[in-house]
Write a protein that holds these residues in place. Structure first.
Motif: not given
Length: 793
Positions: A362-386
């Motif tokens: 819920l709250s810490n600086a850890l995050y599991p590896p994540t695949v985002l299936c079915g994203t759009a080319p205009s999505s911010s995770c594609v254009v400006n990745p976090a």
């Protein structure tokens, strides 16, 4: 595997777990840090300098433990460092090429003896770099140091080179600029990023022990990137090479605009790169590779996974299996966690589904590896990745669609394609607008591979002998003079209309000629319908009127150039050469007309005008002859496989021509641009436009495709602004005022454009030269390099 000893071979291959890592020690690196009392000073004139009353900056690892601290340089330190670098340049460049090569090779042995210390120090500072990769850089560029005087005899070192890197830039990327600059005989001032500073300081010390003259390599550390601009202000700096994220590179370009120092940018951090899996790929190998590439703890680039629809289910099932049990990745901060959460939430709202080994805490600086299936080319995770372990996944149906989606990103650093079909791999590699393509592999690097930043990934070529030319200038030219930035209102630059003076004694009986510009293969008026007067060389006679072109004319010209450039680029090289030969014949056929035109416009003698026309014809013939002579080829990689270097055209080039030698300068830059596959939008000299406008007659009678060459007349400043702000134009070659150079350096950053900026001078020597290094220099300005790596084992 992974702590379990009773698994069968079948179970191991099903899970594909990694084995336990060996325990690491940091004793050697810690001893080196303790020797410096945990506070690393500046490295100036071959020794560490810890000045009093200096601010220090602590270096803290991800666990919050302080590793060491570094001194923050001030202006006094910069002056001392610059003076040392000038002296170091005199000593280093005066050595014979064989002596420089011996010192670089000696550094290989020194580094081998201290590799444990370097490796441990990189691990402590969380800036991993293999000492063997630095050794490879030294071995490769020591050979070029040995051969410089013989193979690059027409070139000479620049002087003092400043090398800057930003956060997240690896030590390897930094040294890939430092070592070739040294190999060519320059002295170097390094302004490193905070995490890489300790390793850079260690390497500087090792270089001195290998015999590098004092002052040839200096290191300045600081609190932020403002130090880089402060160093550039010093008049000793001849060139700035930057590597890192784009924003810091843009800020550096803006801060140094008008200083008269070329700045090259390698924006190789944070960009998105396509990872393309075709239906003909080895799916197991591809999935294993994408897991390895996408979910590194510390990575320079972000990947976007593109999967052909026919194998989507197979890829997803293997991803789920492969990601089972994977551990969460630590993020830089809680703020980074918030950006990751926002990107995932947006992707889900747009219909994406998630693949991950576990739910995030819920709250810490850890995050599991994540695949985002079915994203759009205009999505911010594609254009400006976090800044986190996120992998967007999109699908495609055909090769054409894969290339279209792969080129959708504004970045053009690299791509990885997976297929067993070599023809498909070759076609896709040629069509992707990136600097490096890895076939059935990823993240392969070697100093022999020339890689240019395509699109928004930079303006620099790193690697190979092609990258050496950033640190050299033509021996027959003088160093570019330094200048001070002028007070310039960038918002109002180029708005004022040109002032036209009509002489009182002009003959009212004579009817001035109305010239036309050239757009899309047609002679035409400007969109505004306005005209500007063209005077004779002495200002006593009205010679005619030229269209007053503007932003809309540039827009139409770029549109026409874009339509035809891709076809011209693919045209057979011998056919391209034949078109240039035809252009030369057309100019020669109108020789008398151009002699008269030049004498009337510029006031030169008939003999000088005749000589300029003769040189112009010869120059076009030279470009025609070079069309199929200077290109890429195979590379001598130290590992099994084939590496190809390809010279791609820049695309659409904007050219603002000088006042002197109006015809010869026109055909010189025009020939260089179109011989290499580019299209051009040219702005003739505002003072002497008629020879360039008259050349339109030659273009109309040639077999060049309509729209390949466009000529727009009018206010130089106004048209420069239009070229600088057009997103399609990749490069601008400019000869003009100091204000124009400063405006371009400040403005051409979004997207990044390759700039060749020179002030107009009174000499014609640049254009009348006909030696091969001069033509080669113009040719290299017109291309960007791509490397394709195809492993065989």
């Amino acid at each position: 595997m992974a702590g379990c000893t009773n698994k069968t071979v079948h179970e191991i291959f099903q899970s594909m777990e990694y084995g336990p890592t060996a325990s690491s020690s940091s004793a050697t690196a810690q001893a080196w840090l303790d020797h410096h009392s945990g506070c690393l000073g500046l490295f100036i004139n071959g020794k560490f300098v810890v000045a009093t009353n200096r601010q220090t900056r602590p270096l803290v690892d991800s666990k919050g433990v302080q590793v060491c601290s570094t001194v923050c340089a001030v202006e006094e330190d910069v002056s001392l460092c610059a003076a040392s670098s000038l002296n170091g340049f005199k000593s280093w460049s005066a050595l014979h090429s064989q002596e420089r090569a011996k010192i670089l090779l000696r550094m290989v042995g020194v580094l081998g003896q201290n590799s444990a210390c370097l490796s441990e120090l990189c691990d402590l500072c969380e800036a991993p770099c293999s000492p063997s990769s630095v050794v490879r850089l030294l071995q490769y560029y020591s050979s070029w140091a040995q051969l410089r005087d013989s193979l690059l005899s027409g070139w000479t070192p620049l002087g003092v080179v400043e090398v800057v890197c930003s956060s997240e830039c690896s030590l390897y990327s930094l040294m890939a600029k430092v070592i070739p600059a040294l190999a060519m005989g320059n002295s170097v001032i390094i302004v490193p990023e905070h995490c890489t500073a300790p390793a850079v300081l260690l390497l500087a010390q090792l270089f001195m022990s290998a015999g590098l003259p004092a002052g040839a390599l200096n290191v300045l550390t600081g609190s932020d990137m403002s130090l880089a601009a402060l160093v550039t202000k010093n008049s000793s700096i001849s060139y700035v090479a930057y590597s890192g994220n784009k924003q810091d590179g843009v800020n550096l370009c803006k801060a140094t605009a008008g200083m008269g120092v070329p700045v090259s940018v390698s924006a190789n951090i944070g960009g998105t790169c396509p990872f393309i899996i075709f239906e003909t790929a080895d799916i197991d190998s591809a999935v294993d590779a994408v897991i390895e590439a996408a979910f590194k703890k510390k990575k320079e680039i972000n990947w976007v996974l593109l999967v052909q629809e026919n194998v989507l289910n197979s890829v997803m099932s293997r991803l789920k299996l492969r990601m089972t049990g994977m551990k969460s990745v630590s993020l830089a901060s809680e703020a980074a966690r918030a950006l990751v959460d926002a990107a995932v939430q947006e992707a889900q709202q747009q219909g994406a589904t998630l693949i991950r080994p576990c739910e995030p805490a819920l709250s810490n600086a850890l995050y599991p590896p994540t695949v985002l299936c079915g994203t759009a080319p205009s999505s911010s995770c594609v254009v400006n990745p976090a800044p986190g372990p996120l992998l967007p996944l999109m699908t495609f149906r055909s090769n054409t669609e894969a290339v279209t989606v792969g080129n959708h990103s504004p970045h053009g650093h690299a791509a990885s394609i997976w297929t067993e079909d070599l023809t498909l791999a070759h076609e896709t590699s040629k069509s992707l607008s990136v600097g490096c393509v890895w076939v059935n592999s990823h993240s392969v690097s070697d100093p022999c591979m020339p890689v240019s930043g395509h699109k928004d990934s930079g303006t620099c070529t790193d690697g190979g002998h092609e990258g050496l030319y950033h640190y050299l200038r033509l021996s027959s030219t003088n160093p570019l003079p330094r200048s001070s930035p002028v007070s310039l209102d960038y918002a109002s630059f180029g708005i004022a209309a040109p002032t036209t003076i009509f002489p009182d004694d002009s003959d009212p009986a004579s009817t001035p000629k109305f010239y036309q510009q050239f757009i899309g293969g047609k002679a035409c008026k400007s969109v505004s319908g306005g005209s500007v007067a063209v005077m004779s060389a002495d200002g006593a006679k009205l010679m005619g009127y030229c269209p007053d072109g503007g932003r809309k004319d540039v827009r139409n010209a770029v549109e026409a150039a874009t339509k035809v450039q891709s076809g011209w680029m693919k045209k057979n090289l011998s056919a391209r050469a034949q078109s240039l030969y035809t252009l030369a014949k057309g100019l020669e056929a109108k020789k008398k007309d151009f002699v008269v035109c030049l004498t009337r416009q510029t006031g030169v003698s008939a003999e000088s005008a005749d000589n300029e026309v003769e040189l112009s014809v010869a120059r076009l013939n030279d470009w025609a002859a070079l069309c199929d002579k200077v290109h890429g080829g195979t590379l001598p990689m130290p590992q099994p496989g084939s590496a190809l270097s390809i010279a791609d055209p820049q695309g659409v080039i904007g050219i603002v021509l000088p006042d002197k030698s109006p015809l010869l300068s026109t055909v010189t830059v025009l020939g260089a641009a179109i011989a290499t596959g580019n299209a051009v939008v040219m702005v003739p000299s505002q003072k002497n436009p008629i020879p360039t406008i008259t050349f339109i007659q030659v273009l109309q009678s040639s077999d060049l495709p309509a729209g390949l060459v466009n000529i727009i007349t009018g206010s130089k400043d106004q048209l420069t602004v239009a070229l600088a702000n057009h997103s399609v134009i990749k490069a601008i070659w400019y000869w003009g005022t100091a204000e124009g150079c400063q405006y371009l350096q400040h403005t051409c950053t979004s997207p990044l454009k390759t700039l060749i900026c020179q002030k107009d001078d009174d000499g014609d020597s640049e254009w009348v030269r006909c030696d091969l290094p001069f033509l080669e220099h113009k040719w290299r300005c017109a291309v960007q390099w791509k490397t394709v790596w195809i492993p065989t084992a």
